[in-house]
Write a protein that holds these residues in place. Structure first.
Motif, short mmCIF file in Angstrom:
data_model
loop_
_atom_site.label_atom_id
_atom_site.label_comp_id
_atom_site.label_asym_id
_atom_site.label_seq_id
_atom_site.Cartn_x
_atom_site.Cartn_y
_atom_site.Cartn_z
N ALA A 15 -4.95 -23.11 32.44
CA ALA A 15 -5.17 -24.52 32.80
C ALA A 15 -6.31 -24.65 33.80
O ALA A 15 -7.15 -25.54 33.69
N VAL A 16 -6.37 -23.73 34.76
CA VAL A 16 -7.46 -23.75 35.74
C VAL A 16 -8.79 -23.53 35.03
O VAL A 16 -9.76 -24.25 35.26
N ARG A 17 -8.83 -22.55 34.14
CA ARG A 17 -10.09 -22.23 33.46
C ARG A 17 -10.55 -23.36 32.55
O ARG A 17 -11.74 -23.72 32.54
N VAL A 18 -9.62 -23.93 31.78
CA VAL A 18 -9.99 -24.99 30.83
C VAL A 18 -10.54 -26.21 31.57
O VAL A 18 -11.41 -26.92 31.05
N ALA A 19 -10.06 -26.44 32.78
CA ALA A 19 -10.52 -27.61 33.55
C ALA A 19 -11.98 -27.50 33.95
O ALA A 19 -12.60 -28.49 34.34
N ASP A 24 -15.82 -22.29 27.82
CA ASP A 24 -16.19 -22.23 26.39
C ASP A 24 -15.47 -21.11 25.66
O ASP A 24 -15.94 -20.62 24.64
N ASP A 25 -14.29 -20.75 26.17
CA ASP A 25 -13.55 -19.64 25.58
C ASP A 25 -12.43 -20.17 24.67
O ASP A 25 -11.30 -19.68 24.71
N TRP A 26 -12.77 -21.18 23.87
CA TRP A 26 -11.74 -21.90 23.11
C TRP A 26 -11.05 -21.04 22.08
O TRP A 26 -9.85 -21.23 21.80
N ASP A 27 -11.78 -20.10 21.48
CA ASP A 27 -11.13 -19.25 20.48
C ASP A 27 -10.09 -18.34 21.12
O ASP A 27 -9.03 -18.10 20.55
N ALA A 28 -10.40 -17.86 22.34
CA ALA A 28 -9.43 -17.02 23.04
C ALA A 28 -8.19 -17.85 23.42
O ALA A 28 -7.06 -17.36 23.34
N LEU A 29 -8.42 -19.10 23.80
CA LEU A 29 -7.28 -19.99 24.10
C LEU A 29 -6.43 -20.19 22.85
O LEU A 29 -5.20 -20.11 22.90
N THR A 30 -7.11 -20.42 21.72
CA THR A 30 -6.40 -20.57 20.44
C THR A 30 -5.52 -19.35 20.16
O THR A 30 -4.34 -19.48 19.83
N GLU A 31 -6.11 -18.17 20.34
CA GLU A 31 -5.37 -16.94 20.03
C GLU A 31 -4.17 -16.76 20.95
O GLU A 31 -3.09 -16.35 20.53
N TRP A 32 -4.38 -17.09 22.22
CA TRP A 32 -3.27 -16.98 23.17
C TRP A 32 -2.15 -17.95 22.79
O TRP A 32 -0.96 -17.60 22.81
N LEU A 33 -2.50 -19.17 22.43
CA LEU A 33 -1.49 -20.16 22.05
C LEU A 33 -0.74 -19.73 20.79
O LEU A 33 0.47 -19.95 20.66
N MET B 14 -19.07 -30.54 13.47
CA MET B 14 -17.64 -30.57 13.19
C MET B 14 -17.33 -30.01 11.80
O MET B 14 -16.39 -29.23 11.62
N LEU B 15 -18.13 -30.41 10.84
CA LEU B 15 -17.92 -29.92 9.48
C LEU B 15 -18.12 -28.41 9.40
O LEU B 15 -17.33 -27.70 8.79
N GLY B 16 -19.20 -27.96 10.07
CA GLY B 16 -19.50 -26.53 10.04
C GLY B 16 -18.43 -25.69 10.71
O GLY B 16 -18.22 -24.54 10.34
N GLU B 17 -17.76 -26.25 11.72
CA GLU B 17 -16.77 -25.50 12.49
C GLU B 17 -15.36 -25.99 12.20
O GLU B 17 -14.45 -25.80 13.01
N LEU B 60 -16.82 -30.63 21.21
CA LEU B 60 -15.81 -30.94 20.20
C LEU B 60 -14.45 -30.35 20.55
O LEU B 60 -13.41 -30.99 20.38
N PHE B 61 -14.45 -29.09 21.04
CA PHE B 61 -13.19 -28.49 21.47
C PHE B 61 -12.58 -29.30 22.62
O PHE B 61 -11.38 -29.53 22.67
N ARG B 62 -13.45 -29.74 23.53
CA ARG B 62 -12.98 -30.54 24.67
C ARG B 62 -12.38 -31.84 24.17
O ARG B 62 -11.32 -32.27 24.65
N ALA B 63 -13.04 -32.47 23.20
CA ALA B 63 -12.52 -33.72 22.64
C ALA B 63 -11.15 -33.47 21.99
O ALA B 63 -10.23 -34.29 22.11
N ALA B 64 -11.01 -32.31 21.32
CA ALA B 64 -9.74 -31.97 20.68
C ALA B 64 -8.66 -31.75 21.75
O ALA B 64 -7.52 -32.20 21.61
N GLU B 65 -9.02 -31.04 22.81
CA GLU B 65 -8.08 -30.80 23.93
C GLU B 65 -7.62 -32.13 24.52
O GLU B 65 -6.43 -32.36 24.75
N ASN B 66 -8.57 -33.04 24.77
CA ASN B 66 -8.23 -34.33 25.35
C ASN B 66 -7.36 -35.16 24.42
O ASN B 66 -6.45 -35.86 24.88
N LEU B 67 -7.65 -35.06 23.13
CA LEU B 67 -6.84 -35.79 22.16
C LEU B 67 -5.38 -35.33 22.25
O LEU B 67 -4.45 -36.14 22.27
N MET B 68 -5.16 -34.00 22.33
CA MET B 68 -3.80 -33.48 22.41
C MET B 68 -3.12 -33.91 23.71
O MET B 68 -1.93 -34.18 23.72
N ARG B 69 -3.90 -33.97 24.80
CA ARG B 69 -3.30 -34.42 26.07
C ARG B 69 -2.91 -35.89 25.99
O ARG B 69 -1.85 -36.29 26.47
N ASP B 70 -3.77 -36.71 25.38
CA ASP B 70 -3.46 -38.13 25.24
C ASP B 70 -2.20 -38.33 24.39
O ASP B 70 -1.35 -39.15 24.73
#
Lengths: 63, 171
Positions: A15-19, A24-33, B14-17, B60-70
């Motif tokens: 949570a600290v890192r994502v904030a 930009d380590d989103w794939d690692a977050l995905t894998e952890w989840l 978004m399409l590419g990823e 885009l990942f950030r937007a996805a994260e925020n969407l899930m929080r909302d």
């Protein structure tokens, strides 16, 4: 399975890192989840704690 | 997709990823709704005025994260309204406005005291990070300390806030 308090710490670290705006380590977050269903709940609990403090501090009169 | 218009820059990324984003949404709590939420994100980006974005994929990942929080926040307040309706709980929402303001003041005072107890550096760093949205690397530079010191201070502050919230939730 990770021990509960250990999981809380790991989730908090995420949570600290994502904030960070530069995170930009989103794939690692995905894998952890994906690794354990308990991880998502722990992560959301950590995110709620920080959001709770944000809301209170932002509503505070400016010093 | 839904509109016949040409996809904008972010939508092309978004399409590419698509696979990575859908996988993230699924893991982040969307489960088998991940494709639908991907589509929701797509729609949101369609109406967004086009402007330069530093790192489109991170955006885009950030937007996805925020969407899930909302969505999570909306679900929590829906549950709360429902239990209020059945008279099963005494949440701040159903208390009179004066009570609510008092609770908010109490929580704020407790948060400020908790942060102050961590020492001035951790207190200031937490606020800089959370309220000003300054990244850890910039905070480290501002203070002339290492990145890991910043991270330790933030961990400490998050932990203290979480303990405090648990106490309030238990009341």
């Amino acid at each position: 399975m990770t021990h509960r308090s250990e999981l809380t710490e790991i989730a908090r670290r995420w949570a600290v890192r994502v904030a960070d705006p530069a995170f930009d380590d989103w794939d690692a977050l995905t894998e952890w989840l994906e690794a354990d269903p308990a991880n998502l709940a722990a992560y959301e609990a950590a995110a709620e704690g920080e959001a709770w403090a944000d809301r209170a501090l932002r509503a505070a009169p400016k010093k | 997709m839904a509109t016949g218009d040409t996809p904008n820059g972010l939508q092309l990324v978004m399409l590419g990823e698509r696979d990575r984003l859908v996988r993230f949404l699924a893991a982040r709590g969307a489960g088998d709704q991940a494709e639908d939420l991907f589509h929701d994100l797509w729609q949101k980006l369609a109406i967004l005025p086009e402007r330069p974005v530093g790192d489109p994929l991170s955006y885009l990942f950030r937007a996805a994260e925020n969407l899930m929080r909302d969505l999570r926040r909306a679900a929590i307040s829906r549950d709360r309204r429902q239990s209020d309706w059945h008279g099963l709980s005494d949440t701040p929402q159903e208390r009179p406005a004066g009570d609510r303001a008092l609770i908010a003041r109490e929580q704020l005072a407790a948060i400020e005291a908790t942060l102050a107890a961590l020492g001035p550096r951790a207190d200031k760093i937490f606020r800089r990070y959370r309220l000003d949205g300054v990244g850890q690397a910039d905070i480290a530079a501002e203070w002339g300390i290492s990145l890991s010191s910043v991270e330790k201070d933030l961990q400490k502050a998050y932990r203290a806030i979480a303990d405090l919230k648990a106490r309030f939730d238990a009341e």
